[in-house]
Structures are given as structure tokens and as C-alpha cells.
Scaffold this motif. Structure first.
Motif, PDB file in Angstrom:
ATOM      1  N   LYS A 153       0.823  -1.212   0.000  1.00 49.72           N
ATOM      2  CA  LYS A 153       0.000   0.000   0.000  1.00 49.72           C
ATOM      3  C   LYS A 153       0.857   1.263   0.000  1.00 49.72           C
ATOM      4  CE  LYS A 153      -4.469  -1.316   0.625  1.00 49.72           C
ATOM      5  NZ  LYS A 153      -5.657  -0.726  -0.027  1.00 49.72           N
ATOM      6  N   GLU A 154       2.077   1.151   0.545  1.00 51.91           N
ATOM      7  CA  GLU A 154       2.979   2.296   0.630  1.00 51.91           C
ATOM      8  C   GLU A 154       4.401   1.851   0.289  1.00 51.91           C
ATOM      9  OE1 GLU A 154       2.727   3.853   4.553  1.00 51.91           O
ATOM     10  OE2 GLU A 154       0.706   4.698   4.285  1.00 51.91           O
ATOM     11  N   PRO A 155       5.218   2.747  -0.236  1.00 47.72           N
ATOM     12  CA  PRO A 155       6.601   2.394  -0.567  1.00 47.72           C
ATOM     13  C   PRO A 155       7.401   2.006   0.671  1.00 47.72           C
ATOM     14  CG  PRO A 155       5.969   4.453  -1.620  1.00 47.72           C
ATOM     15  CD  PRO A 155       4.891   4.131  -0.624  1.00 47.72           C
ATOM     16  N   ARG A 156       8.331   1.071   0.486  1.00 44.65           N
ATOM     17  CA  ARG A 156       9.239   0.658   1.549  1.00 44.65           C
ATOM     18  C   ARG A 156      10.630   0.469   0.973  1.00 44.65           C
ATOM     19  NH1 ARG A 156       6.444  -4.501   4.315  1.00 44.65           N
ATOM     20  NH2 ARG A 156       8.634  -5.148   4.169  1.00 44.65           N
ATOM     21  N   GLY A 157      11.623   1.067   1.619  1.00 46.16           N
ATOM     22  CA  GLY A 157      13.009   0.882   1.203  1.00 46.16           C
ATOM     23  C   GLY A 157      13.546   2.034   0.390  1.00 46.16           C
ATOM     24  N   GLU A 158      14.861   2.158   0.388  1.00 45.48           N
ATOM     25  CA  GLU A 158      15.533   3.268  -0.297  1.00 45.48           C
ATOM     26  C   GLU A 158      16.331   2.815  -1.507  1.00 45.48           C
ATOM     27  OE1 GLU A 158      15.032   6.362   0.619  1.00 45.48           O
ATOM     28  OE2 GLU A 158      13.770   5.671   2.281  1.00 45.48           O
ATOM     29  N   GLY A 159      16.465   1.514  -1.716  1.00 47.31           N
ATOM     30  CA  GLY A 159      17.274   1.013  -2.821  1.00 47.31           C
ATOM     31  C   GLY A 159      16.456   0.847  -4.090  1.00 47.31           C
ATOM     32  N   GLY A 160      17.134   0.336  -5.126  1.00 46.50           N
ATOM     33  CA  GLY A 160      16.442   0.052  -6.374  1.00 46.50           C
ATOM     34  C   GLY A 160      15.951   1.310  -7.075  1.00 46.50           C
ATOM     35  N   LEU A 179      16.001  -4.907  -0.520  1.00 46.01           N
ATOM     36  CA  LEU A 179      16.979  -5.964  -0.748  1.00 46.01           C
ATOM     37  C   LEU A 179      18.344  -5.376  -1.082  1.00 46.01           C
ATOM     38  CD1 LEU A 179      14.835  -8.277  -3.070  1.00 46.01           C
ATOM     39  CD2 LEU A 179      15.230  -8.573  -0.616  1.00 46.01           C
ATOM     40  N   SER A 180      19.405  -6.113  -0.729  1.00 45.58           N
ATOM     41  CA  SER A 180      20.735  -5.714  -1.167  1.00 45.58           C
ATOM     42  C   SER A 180      20.848  -5.984  -2.661  1.00 45.58           C
ATOM     43  CB  SER A 180      21.805  -6.522  -0.418  1.00 45.58           C
ATOM     44  OG  SER A 180      21.751  -7.893  -0.822  1.00 45.58           O
ATOM     45  N   SER A 181      21.871  -5.418  -3.285  1.00 53.31           N
ATOM     46  CA  SER A 181      22.060  -5.643  -4.721  1.00 53.31           C
ATOM     47  C   SER A 181      22.217  -7.126  -5.020  1.00 53.31           C
ATOM     48  CB  SER A 181      23.291  -4.882  -5.223  1.00 53.31           C
ATOM     49  OG  SER A 181      23.089  -3.492  -5.142  1.00 53.31           O
ATOM     50  N   ALA A 182      22.968  -7.829  -4.179  1.00 52.36           N
ATOM     51  CA  ALA A 182      23.185  -9.260  -4.391  1.00 52.36           C
ATOM     52  C   ALA A 182      21.881 -10.032  -4.244  1.00 52.36           C
ATOM     53  CB  ALA A 182      24.227  -9.783  -3.408  1.00 52.36           C
ATOM     54  N   GLU A 183      21.083  -9.675  -3.230  1.00 48.42           N
ATOM     55  CA  GLU A 183      19.797 -10.361  -3.021  1.00 48.42           C
ATOM     56  C   GLU A 183      18.861 -10.129  -4.201  1.00 48.42           C
ATOM     57  OE1 GLU A 183      19.211 -10.298   1.843  1.00 48.42           O
ATOM     58  OE2 GLU A 183      18.807  -8.471   0.692  1.00 48.42           O
ATOM     59  N   LYS A 184      18.823  -8.888  -4.660  1.00 52.69           N
ATOM     60  CA  LYS A 184      17.931  -8.553  -5.764  1.00 52.69           C
ATOM     61  C   LYS A 184      18.365  -9.236  -7.056  1.00 52.69           C
ATOM     62  CE  LYS A 184      16.096  -4.663  -8.436  1.00 52.69           C
ATOM     63  NZ  LYS A 184      16.203  -3.222  -8.724  1.00 52.69           N
ATOM     64  N   ASN A 185      19.672  -9.202  -7.361  1.00 53.33           N
ATOM     65  CA  ASN A 185      20.159  -9.802  -8.594  1.00 53.33           C
ATOM     66  C   ASN A 185      19.902 -11.306  -8.636  1.00 53.33           C
ATOM     67  OD1 ASN A 185      21.072  -7.339  -9.510  1.00 53.33           O
ATOM     68  ND2 ASN A 185      23.187  -7.667  -8.884  1.00 53.33           N
ATOM     69  N   ALA A 186      19.904 -11.936  -7.467  1.00 54.59           N
ATOM     70  CA  ALA A 186      19.727 -13.388  -7.403  1.00 54.59           C
ATOM     71  C   ALA A 186      18.321 -13.812  -7.819  1.00 54.59           C
ATOM     72  CB  ALA A 186      20.037 -13.900  -5.995  1.00 54.59           C
ATOM     73  N   ILE A 187      17.329 -12.926  -7.624  1.00 54.85           N
ATOM     74  CA  ILE A 187      15.945 -13.304  -7.913  1.00 54.85           C
ATOM     75  C   ILE A 187      15.289 -12.439  -8.977  1.00 54.85           C
ATOM     76  CG2 ILE A 187      15.614 -14.183  -5.572  1.00 54.85           C
ATOM     77  CD1 ILE A 187      13.963 -11.620  -4.987  1.00 54.85           C
ATOM     78  N   SER A 188      15.948 -11.379  -9.388  1.00 53.08           N
ATOM     79  CA  SER A 188      15.281 -10.389 -10.249  1.00 53.08           C
ATOM     80  C   SER A 188      14.911 -10.934 -11.620  1.00 53.08           C
ATOM     81  CB  SER A 188      16.159  -9.150 -10.421  1.00 53.08           C
ATOM     82  OG  SER A 188      17.186  -9.388 -11.364  1.00 53.08           O
ATOM     83  N   HIS A 189      13.907 -10.317 -12.198  1.00 52.03           N
ATOM     84  CA  HIS A 189      13.465 -10.645 -13.544  1.00 52.03           C
ATOM     85  C   HIS A 189      14.584 -10.442 -14.559  1.00 52.03           C
ATOM     86  CE1 HIS A 189      12.895  -6.483 -12.538  1.00 52.03           C
ATOM     87  NE2 HIS A 189      12.540  -6.110 -13.747  1.00 52.03           N
TER      88      HIS A 189
END
Length: 209
Positions: A153-160, A179-189
Motif C-alpha cells: 500500500k505504501e513504498p518501503r526501502g531506499e534502494g532500487g 533488498l541488497s544488490s546481491a539479493e535482488k540480482n539473485a531473484i530479479s526478472h
């Protein structure tokens, strides 16, 4: 500067770093830091995204940059597909509020449009299509990746960037922007699409060696 062997049709340095890391030590004789460059390094002109799908737009950009550069090219197109909006914003994700690249306006408009939608109906997915093309047209491949989740419902986080602060990936309690860059890259589209394309990139570069 020596001629590159592979061009990524983007000006996004984060995407370039990700591709270079995927290719590092994968192709004998390939120096990813000098042989793999972005569109800006070769002064490639912008390509109009006139396709009606992510795959069409990725393919358009890859073929245009391959033809301009004379070497292999990769391009991607991605966006957010919201279930209750029938897959929108989709290919219009970056300009949903009317101005291309205004992340804050796009996010606020989407949240307003979904304000009355209950959590159980807020399913969505980030989708990416990545295309590989050669200057002679013999290489023409597209791979896709999908990251499903629920819209907050509302934004969360400062990355990406983009809609990252409002997508909560399945089975996680963090938004993509948390998510950290590594966490995001591991699952990202995008990571999924690039990894699926990797064997084809390696084969095409190897054939040129």
C-alpha cells in the motif's frame, strides 16, 4: 579504444556491471571490462520502442545496436504487470504518469489507482525480456524472466528504482527496494533473463573468437 565484442543497449551502468559479472571468466580471451560496453561508449543513437511487447522492444533495440556497431548486441525491456489492471502498466511502466522516467510520479499514480484494492487482489510481477542479436542477423534470440509478488500500500526501502519500493516478492518480507544488490540480482526478472541468455552469448562470442 579497441572495438568492443559485445554492446549492451543501455546507458544504465548497473545493468552493464551485472552483465560483465555474468560473463567474467566465461569466454576465453574476453576481457569484460574493455570488450563489453554500453551504448554510450559507441555513441549509438536511441532506438524508438515501438513494439507492443517487452520481447518486441528488446529485439528492436538489440538489432538496431548490432547493426550500428557491427558486433553482437544485447538489449532488454522490462516493466511491471499488475493483475487487476490486466497486465498494465506493462510496456508503459516507465511513462505511466505521462513523463518517461518519472519514477515518483509513476509510483504515486499506480498506488492511487489501486487504493481500494485489498491485499489478496494486489498480485503483480516484474517482467523482463532480454534479446541477443548479431550484425549479420544470424543471431536472434530472446529470453524472459519474471519476478512475482504483491503490491504494498505504501513504498518501503531506499534502494532500487522504479516500482521496486512497492513490490513484495513472493516468500519474502522485504520489498525489492529493501533488498541488497546481491539479493535482488539473485531473484530479479532481469537477472533471470540475462542468465537464461548467457549460454547463447558465450556460444556466439566463442564462434567469433
Amino acid at each position: 579504444m579497441a572495438a568492443p565484442k559485445l554492446v549492451l543497449a543501455t546507458h544504465n551502468q548497473g545493468k552493464l556491471r551485472e552483465l560483465r559479472e555474468l560473463l567474467r571468466n566465461q569466454v576465453p580471451g574476453l576481457n569484460v571490462d574493455t570488450d563489453v560496453v554500453d551504448a554510450g561508449a559507441i555513441h549509438a543513437p536511441d532506438v524508438a520502442e515501438t513494439g507492443v511487447t517487452f520481447a518486441e522492444n528488446a529485439r528492436l533495440k538489440a538489432h538496431a545496436v548490432a547493426a550500428f556497431s557491427g558486433v553482437l548486441a544485447i538489449a532488454d525491456d522490462s516493466g511491471l504487470a499488475v493483475d487487476v489492471l490486466g497486465g498494465a502498466p506493462g510496456i508503459f511502466s516507465a511513462r505511466w504518469a505521462g513523463v518517461h522516467g518519472d519514477d515518483d510520479a509513476n509510483l504515486k499514480l499506480l498506488l492511487a489507482q489501486l487504493s481500494d484494492i485489498v491485499p489478496g487482489n494486489r498480485g503483480a510481477a516484474f517482467i523482463c525480456a532480454a534479446a541477443l542479436a548479431s550484425a549479420d542477423g544470424k543471431v536472434d534470440l530472446v529470453e524472459e524472466g519474471t519476478l512475482r509478488g504483491t503490491l504494498l500500500k505504501e513504498p518501503r526501502g531506499e534502494g532500487g528504482f522504479g516500482y521496486d519500493p512497492i513490490l513484495l516478492p513472493e516468500n519474502l518480507n522485504k520489498s525489492c527496494a529493501e533488498l541488497s544488490s546481491a539479493e535482488k540480482n539473485a531473484i530479479s526478472h532481469r537477472g533471470q533473463a540475462f542468465r537464461a541468455l548467457l549460454p547463447h552469448i558465450v556460444a556466439a562470442l566463442g564462434a567469433q573468437a
